[in-house]
Design a protein around this motif. Structure first.
Motif, PDB file in Angstrom:
ATOM      1  N   SER A 117      -5.703   9.039  -3.033  1.00 35.11           N
ATOM      2  CA  SER A 117      -6.898   8.541  -2.362  1.00 35.11           C
ATOM      3  C   SER A 117      -8.094   8.678  -3.293  1.00 35.11           C
ATOM      4  N   HIS A 118      -9.118   7.863  -3.064  1.00 34.67           N
ATOM      5  CA  HIS A 118     -10.321   7.925  -3.898  1.00 34.67           C
ATOM      6  C   HIS A 118     -11.251   9.056  -3.463  1.00 34.67           C
ATOM      7  N   ALA A 119     -10.996   9.666  -2.286  1.00 33.78           N
ATOM      8  CA  ALA A 119     -11.846  10.739  -1.783  1.00 33.78           C
ATOM      9  C   ALA A 119     -10.986  11.758  -1.043  1.00 33.78           C
ATOM     10  N   TRP A 120     -11.232  13.027  -1.336  1.00 36.27           N
ATOM     11  CA  TRP A 120     -10.469  14.123  -0.738  1.00 36.27           C
ATOM     12  C   TRP A 120     -11.429  15.134  -0.136  1.00 36.27           C
ATOM     13  N   LEU A 121     -11.008  15.762   0.951  1.00 32.94           N
ATOM     14  CA  LEU A 121     -11.760  16.855   1.551  1.00 32.94           C
ATOM     15  C   LEU A 121     -10.851  18.077   1.610  1.00 32.94           C
ATOM     16  N   PHE A 122     -11.201  19.112   0.825  1.00 36.32           N
ATOM     17  CA  PHE A 122     -10.449  20.361   0.782  1.00 36.32           C
ATOM     18  C   PHE A 122     -11.120  21.351   1.736  1.00 36.32           C
ATOM     19  N   THR A 123     -10.411  21.812   2.737  1.00 36.85           N
ATOM     20  CA  THR A 123     -10.971  22.789   3.673  1.00 36.85           C
ATOM     21  C   THR A 123     -10.091  24.035   3.692  1.00 36.85           C
ATOM     22  N   GLY A 124     -10.700  25.130   4.130  1.00 37.63           N
ATOM     23  CA  GLY A 124      -9.980  26.385   4.214  1.00 37.63           C
ATOM     24  C   GLY A 124     -10.952  27.533   4.309  1.00 37.63           C
ATOM     25  N   PRO A 125     -10.507  28.686   4.784  1.00 40.61           N
ATOM     26  CA  PRO A 125     -11.401  29.835   4.941  1.00 40.61           C
ATOM     27  C   PRO A 125     -11.889  30.348   3.590  1.00 40.61           C
ATOM     28  N   PRO A 126     -12.980  31.104   3.568  1.00 45.27           N
ATOM     29  CA  PRO A 126     -13.480  31.656   2.303  1.00 45.27           C
ATOM     30  C   PRO A 126     -12.396  32.430   1.565  1.00 45.27           C
ATOM     31  N   GLY A 127     -12.301  32.169   0.249  1.00 45.00           N
ATOM     32  CA  GLY A 127     -11.326  32.874  -0.565  1.00 45.00           C
ATOM     33  C   GLY A 127      -9.961  32.235  -0.609  1.00 45.00           C
ATOM     34  N   SER A 128      -9.737  31.173   0.167  1.00 45.65           N
ATOM     35  CA  SER A 128      -8.424  30.529   0.173  1.00 45.65           C
ATOM     36  C   SER A 128      -8.185  29.711  -1.094  1.00 45.65           C
ATOM     37  N   GLY A 129      -9.242  29.403  -1.840  1.00 44.56           N
ATOM     38  CA  GLY A 129      -9.067  28.692  -3.102  1.00 44.56           C
ATOM     39  C   GLY A 129      -9.331  27.206  -3.007  1.00 44.56           C
ATOM     40  N   ARG A 130     -10.311  26.798  -2.185  1.00 46.18           N
ATOM     41  CA  ARG A 130     -10.599  25.365  -2.038  1.00 46.18           C
ATOM     42  C   ARG A 130     -10.956  24.734  -3.385  1.00 46.18           C
ATOM     43  N   SER A 131     -11.941  25.305  -4.064  1.00 43.10           N
ATOM     44  CA  SER A 131     -12.381  24.706  -5.329  1.00 43.10           C
ATOM     45  C   SER A 131     -11.318  24.858  -6.406  1.00 43.10           C
ATOM     46  N   ASN A 132     -10.571  25.962  -6.379  1.00 37.90           N
ATOM     47  CA  ASN A 132      -9.474  26.118  -7.344  1.00 37.90           C
ATOM     48  C   ASN A 132      -8.422  25.030  -7.155  1.00 37.90           C
ATOM     49  N   ALA A 133      -8.134  24.708  -5.904  1.00 39.70           N
ATOM     50  CA  ALA A 133      -7.171  23.646  -5.623  1.00 39.70           C
ATOM     51  C   ALA A 133      -7.682  22.298  -6.123  1.00 39.70           C
ATOM     52  N   ALA A 134      -8.980  22.035  -5.917  1.00 37.13           N
ATOM     53  CA  ALA A 134      -9.558  20.773  -6.376  1.00 37.13           C
ATOM     54  C   ALA A 134      -9.518  20.674  -7.892  1.00 37.13           C
ATOM     55  N   VAL A 135      -9.852  21.758  -8.588  1.00 40.19           N
ATOM     56  CA  VAL A 135      -9.832  21.742 -10.056  1.00 40.19           C
ATOM     57  C   VAL A 135      -8.395  21.605 -10.571  1.00 40.19           C
ATOM     58  N   ALA A 136      -7.456  22.294  -9.926  1.00 38.87           N
ATOM     59  CA  ALA A 136      -6.055  22.158 -10.327  1.00 38.87           C
ATOM     60  C   ALA A 136      -5.583  20.710 -10.153  1.00 38.87           C
ATOM     61  N   PHE A 137      -5.977  20.097  -9.063  1.00 36.14           N
ATOM     62  CA  PHE A 137      -5.618  18.697  -8.816  1.00 36.14           C
ATOM     63  C   PHE A 137      -6.254  17.790  -9.871  1.00 36.14           C
ATOM     64  N   ALA A 138      -7.516  18.074 -10.214  1.00 43.22           N
ATOM     65  CA  ALA A 138      -8.186  17.286 -11.251  1.00 43.22           C
ATOM     66  C   ALA A 138      -7.445  17.401 -12.575  1.00 43.22           C
ATOM     67  N   ALA A 139      -6.991  18.614 -12.905  1.00 49.14           N
ATOM     68  CA  ALA A 139      -6.229  18.804 -14.143  1.00 49.14           C
ATOM     69  C   ALA A 139      -4.925  18.015 -14.104  1.00 49.14           C
ATOM     70  N   ALA A 140      -4.254  18.014 -12.955  1.00 48.10           N
ATOM     71  CA  ALA A 140      -2.995  17.268 -12.827  1.00 48.10           C
ATOM     72  C   ALA A 140      -3.223  15.767 -12.988  1.00 48.10           C
ATOM     73  N   LEU A 141      -4.341  15.276 -12.451  1.00 49.94           N
ATOM     74  CA  LEU A 141      -4.633  13.841 -12.564  1.00 49.94           C
ATOM     75  C   LEU A 141      -4.955  13.437 -13.996  1.00 49.94           C
ATOM     76  N   GLN A 142      -5.462  14.370 -14.797  1.00 48.37           N
ATOM     77  CA  GLN A 142      -5.799  14.067 -16.189  1.00 48.37           C
ATOM     78  C   GLN A 142      -4.685  14.457 -17.166  1.00 48.37           C
ATOM     79  N   CYS A 143      -3.655  15.122 -16.667  1.00 50.45           N
ATOM     80  CA  CYS A 143      -2.617  15.716 -17.517  1.00 50.45           C
ATOM     81  C   CYS A 143      -1.933  14.682 -18.408  1.00 50.45           C
ATOM     82  N   ASP A 144      -1.590  15.114 -19.630  1.00 51.26           N
ATOM     83  CA  ASP A 144      -0.912  14.242 -20.596  1.00 51.26           C
ATOM     84  C   ASP A 144       0.568  14.059 -20.289  1.00 51.26           C
ATOM     85  N   ARG A 145       1.139  14.940 -19.510  1.00 50.13           N
ATOM     86  CA  ARG A 145       2.573  14.887 -19.226  1.00 50.13           C
ATOM     87  C   ARG A 145       2.915  13.747 -18.270  1.00 50.13           C
ATOM     88  N   ALA A 146       4.195  13.517 -18.108  1.00 51.12           N
ATOM     89  CA  ALA A 146       4.680  12.504 -17.173  1.00 51.12           C
ATOM     90  C   ALA A 146       4.255  12.882 -15.754  1.00 51.12           C
TER      91      ALA A 146
END
Length: 386
Positions: free
Chosen positions: A27-56
C-alpha cells in the motif's frame, strides 16, 4: 541479523510486512499502531529497510546490504524519519514533507516518509497530510505511527493499511535482552517484568543502575503514603525523581546542540558574536525548553505507570491470579498492600492515577498539583508502613 529480529514478539506483524515487501498487499500508506514500547517506529523503519533492500523480494530486510545499513543508520537518501521533540507537529513541517513526497526517489525503489508521532499532528497538519495521501505519487510510501487508530483522523486512517503491534511478553523481552545485549538472565528477567513490555525501557533498566534505582524509589512510594504529610512528600519525591531522570536524558543533548551552534557561528568564549547568533540561540533555547517539558511529562507518566503496576500486582495477588508479579522484587510491599486494602480500594487508586495522567497530558495541569491530589487519593491506612 535481519531487520526483523529487532521486532520483539511481533511475529504476525513481521509476516504481514515481509509479504508486503515481497510485493503482495503493498500500500502507498500505512498506519502502525500499538502500545508504548511495542516498537511502532522500529517496525516502520524495518519495513522501510526491506523495501529498499538489495536482496531478492523473498529475502528483503537482510540487514546486511548497503541499503539496509543506510536505512537503519538514518542516512538513506530516500527514507526520512520524522521525530519531534515538541508537543505537536505543525503544518509547516508537514508541508515540507509533502513537497519531498512529490519528488522522485534518488534510487530505483521508493521514497519513504515515516512519521513517528502521527498522533501529535495539528488539525492543519492533518489536512495538509490528507491531501498528499489522497493523491500519492507512484513511488512514495507514507508510514504513520500512533498508539491507536483513534489517535488519527478517520479520513487519514481510512486511506492507510492498518498494522497493529502488541505488547511483547516478558519472556520475549528477556530473551531479546540476553541475545542482543548480553544481559545476565536474572537482570534480563527483572528488566522485562519491570518495563511491562516496553523495549526501550527494558534496555534502560538492564543497562543503567541509576535507572533501576529511580524506578525502585517510585514503586516504593505505594507503601509509604500513609498520611497527608507522607502524601505531600511522596508527590514531591516523584516530581524530583522524574526531573532528575529527564535532565539525565536531555542534559548531554542540550550541551551538544549549544556547542554545535557556537561552532557553526564561529563563537568563542568572550569573543564577538555575529548579529544572527542571538536569534538562533533564542530559537535553540526555546526548542530545548519545549523538549524538556515533554520529556519531563513522559518520565512522570512512566512513573505513574510504574505505580499502577504495584496496585495491579496487589489485585492479582489478592485474587490468586497465576504468574509472576511485575514487581516481584518488592513482593513483601505488595503483600502488605493486599493486607491493608481491598481490591476495590486498589482499583480506585488506579483510577486516581489515570485521572492525574489525564489532567497533566490533556488539560495541562502543572505536574506538582496533579501529583499532590493523586497522592492524597492513594493514602494507605495509618500504621501500614514499617
Amino acid at each position: 541479523m535481519t531487520v526483523w529480529e529487532q521486532l520483539v514478539g511481533q511475529s504476525r506483524a513481521v509476516e504481514a510486512l515481509q509479504t508486503a515487501a515481497a510485493g503482495h498487499g503493498m500500500s502507498h500508506a500505512w498506519l502502525f499502531t500499538g502500545p508504548p514500547g511495542s516498537g511502532r517506529s522500529n517496525a516502520a523503519v524495518a519495513f522501510a529497510a526491506a523495501l529498499q533492500c538489495d536482496r531478492a523480494p523473498e529475502q528483503a530486510g537482510c540487514g546486511q546490504c548497503h541499503q539496509c545499513h543506510t536505512v537503519l543508520a538514518g542516512s538513506h537518501a530516500d527514507v526520512a524519519v520524522i521525530r519531534t521533540q515538541k508537543l505537536s507537529i505543525g503544518v509547516d513541517e508537514v508541508r515540507d514533507l509533502v513537497r519531498r513526497a512529490a519528488l522522485s526517489p534518488v534510487g530505483r525503489r521508493w521514497q519513504i516518509l515515516v512519521v513517528e508521532d502521527a498522533d501529535r499532528l495539528t488539525d492543519q497538519a492533518c489536512n495538509a497530510l490528507l491531501k498528499a495521501i489522497e493523491e500519492p505519487t507512484d513511488r512514495t510510501v507514507w508510514m504513520l505511527c500512533a498508539p491507536t487508530v483513534d489517535d488519527v483522523l478517520p479520513t487519514i486512517r481510512s486511506r492507510c493499511r492498518l498494522l497493529t503491534l502488541t505488547t511483547p511478553t516478558a519472556r520475549d523481552v528477556a530473551a531479546f535482552l540476553e541475545r542482543t545485549d548480553g544481559v545476565a538472565p536474572d537482570l534480563a528477567a527483572y528488566a522485562a517484568r519491570a518495563s511491562q513490555g516496553h523495549i526501550g525501557r527494558a534496555r534502560a533498566l538492564a543497562r543503567d543502575e541509576g535507572t533501576r534505582a529511580r524506578r525502585h524509589e517510585v514503586v516504593s512510594l505505594a507503601r509509604r503514603v500513609t498520611s497527608l504529610g507522607a502524601a505531600m512528600r511522596a508527590a514531591g519525591e516523584l516530581a524530583q525523581v522524574a526531573k532528575d531522570e529527564a535532565e539525565v536524558q536531555t542534559g548531554d543533548l542540550d550541551a551538544r546542540e549549544r556547542s554545535d551552534l557556537d561552532a557553526s557561528y564561529g563563537v568563542v568564549e568572550r569573543g564577538r558574536r555575529p548579529r544572527e547568533y542571538g536569534p538562533a540561540l533564542a530559537a535553540l533555547e526555546k526548542g530545548q525548553k519545549t523538549r524538556a517539558k515533554r520529556r519531563h511529562l513522559d518520565v512522570v507518566d512512566r512513573g505513574l505507570m510504574d505505580l499502577v503496576s504495584v496496585y495491579r500486582d496487589a489485585i492479582a495477588l489478592a485474587s490468586g491470579a497465576p504468574g509472576d508479579l511485575v514487581n516481584e522484587d518488592i513482593r513483601a510491599d505488595v503483600e502488605e498492600i493486599v493486607r491493608t486494602s481491598s481490591p476495590e480500594h486498589n482499583l480506585r487508586r488506579i483510577a486516581a492515577i489515570f485521572e492525574a495522567r489525564e489532567q497533566m497530558l490533556e488539560f495541562n495541569v502543572p505536574p506538582a498539583l496533579a501529583l499532590e491530589a493523586m497522592m492524597v487519593a492513594l493514602q494507605a491506612p495509618e500504621g501500614s508502613s514499617r
